[in-house]
Design a protein around this motif. Structure first.
Motif, PDB file in Angstrom:
ATOM      1  N   THR A 409       0.859  -1.184   0.000  1.00  0.00           N
ATOM      2  CA  THR A 409       0.000   0.000   0.000  1.00  0.00           C
ATOM      3  C   THR A 409       0.896   1.235   0.000  1.00  0.00           C
ATOM      4  O   THR A 409       2.120   1.133   0.131  1.00  0.00           O
ATOM      5  N   TRP A 410       0.289   2.396  -0.153  1.00  0.00           N
ATOM      6  CA  TRP A 410       1.045   3.645  -0.152  1.00  0.00           C
ATOM      7  C   TRP A 410       0.103   4.781   0.188  1.00  0.00           C
ATOM      8  O   TRP A 410      -1.127   4.622   0.187  1.00  0.00           O
ATOM      9  N   ASP A 411       0.661   5.922   0.480  1.00  0.00           N
ATOM     10  CA  ASP A 411      -0.124   7.117   0.779  1.00  0.00           C
ATOM     11  C   ASP A 411      -0.253   7.940  -0.495  1.00  0.00           C
ATOM     12  O   ASP A 411       0.754   8.286  -1.111  1.00  0.00           O
ATOM     13  N   GLY A 412      -1.483   8.223  -0.891  1.00  0.00           N
ATOM     14  CA  GLY A 412      -1.661   9.021  -2.095  1.00  0.00           C
ATOM     15  C   GLY A 412      -2.736   8.477  -3.002  1.00  0.00           C
ATOM     16  O   GLY A 412      -3.692   7.845  -2.554  1.00  0.00           O
ATOM     17  N   GLU A 413      -2.540   8.672  -4.306  1.00  0.00           N
ATOM     18  CA  GLU A 413      -3.551   8.308  -5.291  1.00  0.00           C
ATOM     19  C   GLU A 413      -3.609   6.791  -5.502  1.00  0.00           C
ATOM     20  O   GLU A 413      -2.666   6.056  -5.215  1.00  0.00           O
ATOM     21  N   ASN A 414      -4.759   6.336  -6.045  1.00  0.00           N
ATOM     22  CA  ASN A 414      -4.934   4.915  -6.346  1.00  0.00           C
ATOM     23  C   ASN A 414      -4.152   4.520  -7.596  1.00  0.00           C
ATOM     24  O   ASN A 414      -3.781   5.367  -8.427  1.00  0.00           O
ATOM     25  N   LEU A 415      -3.924   3.220  -7.727  1.00  0.00           N
ATOM     26  CA  LEU A 415      -3.319   2.679  -8.940  1.00  0.00           C
ATOM     27  C   LEU A 415      -4.440   2.463  -9.952  1.00  0.00           C
ATOM     28  O   LEU A 415      -5.202   1.500  -9.862  1.00  0.00           O
ATOM     29  N   PRO A 417      -6.352   1.761 -13.661  1.00  0.00           N
ATOM     30  CA  PRO A 417      -6.095   0.791 -14.734  1.00  0.00           C
ATOM     31  C   PRO A 417      -5.074   1.302 -15.739  1.00  0.00           C
ATOM     32  O   PRO A 417      -4.251   0.526 -16.241  1.00  0.00           O
ATOM     33  N   GLU A 418      -5.114   2.585 -16.027  1.00  0.00           N
ATOM     34  CA  GLU A 418      -4.176   3.145 -17.002  1.00  0.00           C
ATOM     35  C   GLU A 418      -2.732   3.039 -16.514  1.00  0.00           C
ATOM     36  O   GLU A 418      -1.822   2.672 -17.273  1.00  0.00           O
ATOM     37  N   LEU A 419      -2.509   3.347 -15.211  1.00  0.00           N
ATOM     38  CA  LEU A 419      -1.158   3.259 -14.659  1.00  0.00           C
ATOM     39  C   LEU A 419      -0.693   1.810 -14.573  1.00  0.00           C
ATOM     40  O   LEU A 419       0.478   1.505 -14.827  1.00  0.00           O
ATOM     41  N   ALA A 420      -1.616   0.899 -14.217  1.00  0.00           N
ATOM     42  CA  ALA A 420      -1.259  -0.515 -14.132  1.00  0.00           C
ATOM     43  C   ALA A 420      -0.878  -1.058 -15.510  1.00  0.00           C
ATOM     44  O   ALA A 420       0.084  -1.828 -15.640  1.00  0.00           O
ATOM     45  N   GLU A 421      -1.613  -0.646 -16.540  1.00  0.00           N
ATOM     46  CA  GLU A 421      -1.306  -1.095 -17.891  1.00  0.00           C
ATOM     47  C   GLU A 421       0.014  -0.506 -18.372  1.00  0.00           C
ATOM     48  O   GLU A 421       0.794  -1.181 -19.054  1.00  0.00           O
ATOM     49  N   ALA A 422       0.278   0.741 -17.988  1.00  0.00           N
ATOM     50  CA  ALA A 422       1.549   1.363 -18.368  1.00  0.00           C
ATOM     51  C   ALA A 422       2.720   0.641 -17.706  1.00  0.00           C
ATOM     52  O   ALA A 422       3.784   0.466 -18.317  1.00  0.00           O
ATOM     53  N   LEU A 423       2.526   0.194 -16.464  1.00  0.00           N
ATOM     54  CA  LEU A 423       3.563  -0.558 -15.764  1.00  0.00           C
ATOM     55  C   LEU A 423       3.836  -1.877 -16.476  1.00  0.00           C
ATOM     56  O   LEU A 423       4.997  -2.288 -16.614  1.00  0.00           O
ATOM     57  N   ALA A 424       2.782  -2.531 -16.940  1.00  0.00           N
ATOM     58  CA  ALA A 424       2.950  -3.776 -17.689  1.00  0.00           C
ATOM     59  C   ALA A 424       3.707  -3.525 -18.991  1.00  0.00           C
ATOM     60  O   ALA A 424       4.543  -4.343 -19.402  1.00  0.00           O
ATOM     61  N   GLU A 425       3.434  -2.400 -19.632  1.00  0.00           N
ATOM     62  CA  GLU A 425       4.157  -2.047 -20.857  1.00  0.00           C
ATOM     63  C   GLU A 425       5.647  -1.872 -20.589  1.00  0.00           C
ATOM     64  O   GLU A 425       6.489  -2.153 -21.449  1.00  0.00           O
ATOM     65  N   ARG A 426       5.971  -1.431 -19.384  1.00  0.00           N
ATOM     66  CA  ARG A 426       7.385  -1.250 -19.007  1.00  0.00           C
ATOM     67  C   ARG A 426       8.041  -2.550 -18.564  1.00  0.00           C
ATOM     68  O   ARG A 426       9.219  -2.566 -18.230  1.00  0.00           O
ATOM     69  N   LEU A 465       6.809   3.947 -11.051  1.00  0.00           N
ATOM     70  CA  LEU A 465       5.382   3.960 -10.750  1.00  0.00           C
ATOM     71  C   LEU A 465       5.069   4.946  -9.642  1.00  0.00           C
ATOM     72  O   LEU A 465       4.041   5.645  -9.697  1.00  0.00           O
ATOM     73  N   ALA A 466       5.914   5.019  -8.627  1.00  0.00           N
ATOM     74  CA  ALA A 466       5.702   5.963  -7.532  1.00  0.00           C
ATOM     75  C   ALA A 466       5.641   7.398  -8.053  1.00  0.00           C
ATOM     76  O   ALA A 466       4.814   8.207  -7.620  1.00  0.00           O
ATOM     77  N   LYS A 467       6.515   7.694  -9.005  1.00  0.00           N
ATOM     78  CA  LYS A 467       6.502   9.040  -9.606  1.00  0.00           C
ATOM     79  C   LYS A 467       5.211   9.278 -10.388  1.00  0.00           C
ATOM     80  O   LYS A 467       4.632  10.372 -10.331  1.00  0.00           O
ATOM     81  N   ASP A 468       4.749   8.253 -11.096  1.00  0.00           N
ATOM     82  CA  ASP A 468       3.488   8.385 -11.846  1.00  0.00           C
ATOM     83  C   ASP A 468       2.312   8.617 -10.902  1.00  0.00           C
ATOM     84  O   ASP A 468       1.433   9.438 -11.202  1.00  0.00           O
ATOM     85  N   ILE A 469       2.291   7.898  -9.780  1.00  0.00           N
ATOM     86  CA  ILE A 469       1.170   8.025  -8.839  1.00  0.00           C
ATOM     87  C   ILE A 469       1.149   9.400  -8.198  1.00  0.00           C
ATOM     88  O   ILE A 469       0.084   9.994  -8.028  1.00  0.00           O
TER      89      ILE A 469
END
Length: 471
Positions: A409-415, A417-426, A465-469
């Motif tokens: 977990t983390w403090d801040g915005e949710n993950l 679908p767009e960010l999760a898919e971008a992570l998979a692309e990476r 990903l942390a930077k994206d969130i």
């Protein structure tokens, strides 16, 4: 959008429900959309407000819409409690009952797996190199036909004897062989139980987030699923009791050891309190305990050991035999297990003797020693994740006590679908919380698939990903 109600075509509230459902199915109403006020809906449909209230309350009970105090009514954003209005439309029945949740993300992961260098921490199985190296005997046709005579409606007798002996020694269970039914895996065991104890439209409570949210078997059985939040000790009993009363829950299904996806272990006190609560409401507890052999430390008594008369225990070997060999079992009161056996026989779910003979043979192969080696390797790989977590400050790691899932977990915005898919692309696949019925800032990591040589890659992608969130 709306057509005036024709009272000659049936109950007005029912026609109103059908129109709203049709608009959802056509995509004209989307999850999270707010419905018009009762007054405006009454005008649009040409009915009085009491009819509107009746229709909306029925849709809420079916899980199609939700109510927010002082804000109005909205199309449900999750699948919790959702139950399709019956209609004779076979394509619709099949698509609704057997559709997979969030297919788009699974498709993205499947595509990404084909690319070299992809780190798959999304999948729900251990990698092949961690599976115990069982050596299965070969059998002649004559031997198989002979062993076939040892099968009854509860399963292959030698397998039942070995499972019984193993559980009595490992978990201190006390039960007879006719209290154990062999099934084709843990999910088939759950399916049989739901088919036997619940009617179409009945409600069942589970922990939230939960991998049960993703299983199509609940839609297939017409069961409404309601998620109950957890705290550090397990399922929140105050919220569970509220759900029992509000949703008329008929059973409680929990995954108390290394819960999927959070990896949490329900405390001893919470287990005892859960049993007391369910006894008070006369609700059966279904205990899914398929990770019990993967504990890194001392065992906690199972719910079944606390209350064998009211807890249906589900175990499985499928986690250590790979995807293709599904072996599970149910333990419960003899009269109930007998009914399950009849149901399994009528549905022709009974497994062939060869599969059961193969499963029985693993208990002759130093099973405990081989599982000990698996646990040690899993603990070693979990330490890689712990080391990474200690050297960064953005993500918070749930304590890892066993199994092979970790929860971040983390403090801040949710993950999203767009960010999760971008992570998979990476090149990195994880399982975001929204896949498990909870749109919060969390993700599941299958750490059994993380090798020391991949830690640097994992760390860099998680930092990106942390930077994206955080934007």
């Amino acid at each position: 959008m709306w057509q005036k109600i024709n009272k000659q075509q049936g109950p007005a509230y029912r026609q109103m429900m059908e129109q709203i459902m049709q608009q959802i199915e056509r995509g004209n109403l989307n999850p999270g959309d707010r419905l018009a006020s009762e007054r405006k809906l009454a005008e649009a449909f040409g009915v009085n407000r009491s009819t509107v209230v009746h229709a909306l309350e029925e849709l809420r009970d079916l899980g199609v819409i939700t109510s927010r105090r002082g804000s109005g009514r909205y199309i449900n954003q999750t699948e919790w409690g959702k139950f399709a209005v019956p209609r004779i439309d076979w394509r619709q029945i099949i698509s609704v009952r057997y559709e997979q949740t969030n297919d788009r993300y699974e498709e993205k992961i499947s595509e990404a797996k084909q690319r070299p260098g992809f780190l798959d921490l999304y999948s729900s199985e251990m990698p092949e190199e961690l599976l115990p190296n069982f050596h299965f005997p070969s059998y002649s046709l004559e031997e198989i036909l002979k062993e076939e005579k040892k099968i009854d409606r509860f399963g292959y007798l030698p397998l039942r004897e070995k499972i019984t002996a193993y559980l009595k020694e490992k978990l201190c269970f006390d039960f007879s062989q006719n209290q154990l039914l062999v099934t084709g895996g843990g999910q088939q065991a759950i399916f049989l139980i739901l088919q036997t104890i619940l009617a179409t439209g009945d409600a069942i409570a589970v922990e939230s987030p939960s991998f049960f949210y993703r299983l199509p078997l609940f839609k297939a059985t017409g069961t409404r699923l309601f998620g109950v939040p957890m705290d550090e000790e397990g399922i929140d009993l105050d919220k569970l009791e509220h759900s029992i009363r509000k949703n008329k829950v008929k059973a409680v299904l929990v995954n108390p050891n290394f819960q999927n996806p959070t990896g949490k272990v329900m405390s001893q006190r919470r287990r005892e309190d859960l049993i007391r609560l369910c006894r008070r409401y006369q609700l059966p507890v279904i205990e899914d305990d398929v990770f019990t052999d993967l504990s890194f430390s001392a065992e906690i008594p199972s719910l079944h050991a606390i209350d064998p008369e009211n807890v249906l225990y589900i175990g499985s070997l499928s986690r250590v035999l790979g995807k293709t060999t599904k072996i599970g079992w149910v333990i419960g009161p003899e009269t109930f297990v007998s009914r399950l056996a009849n149901a399994q026989d009528m549905m022709e779910f009974t497994m062939n003797v060869f599969t059961q003979m193969t499963a029985a043979s693993i208990f002759d192969e130093a099973f405990d020693l081989k599982m000990h080696r698996v646990r040690k390797e899993l603990e070693k790989r979990s330490s890689l994740l712990l080391e990474w977590a200690e050297n960064q400050s953005f993500y918070h790691l749930q304590p890892i006590l066993g199994g092979y899932y970790a929860w971040l977990t983390w403090d801040g915005e949710n993950l999203t679908p767009e960010l999760a898919e971008a992570l998979a692309e990476r090149g990195l696949g994880v399982a975001p919380s929204y896949l498990f019925g909870e749109n919060t800032n969390g993700m599941r990591i299958n750490f059994s698939r993380l090798k020391e040589t991949e830690l640097s890659f994992f760390s860099s992608r998680m930092a990106e990903l942390a930077k994206d969130i955080t934007g």
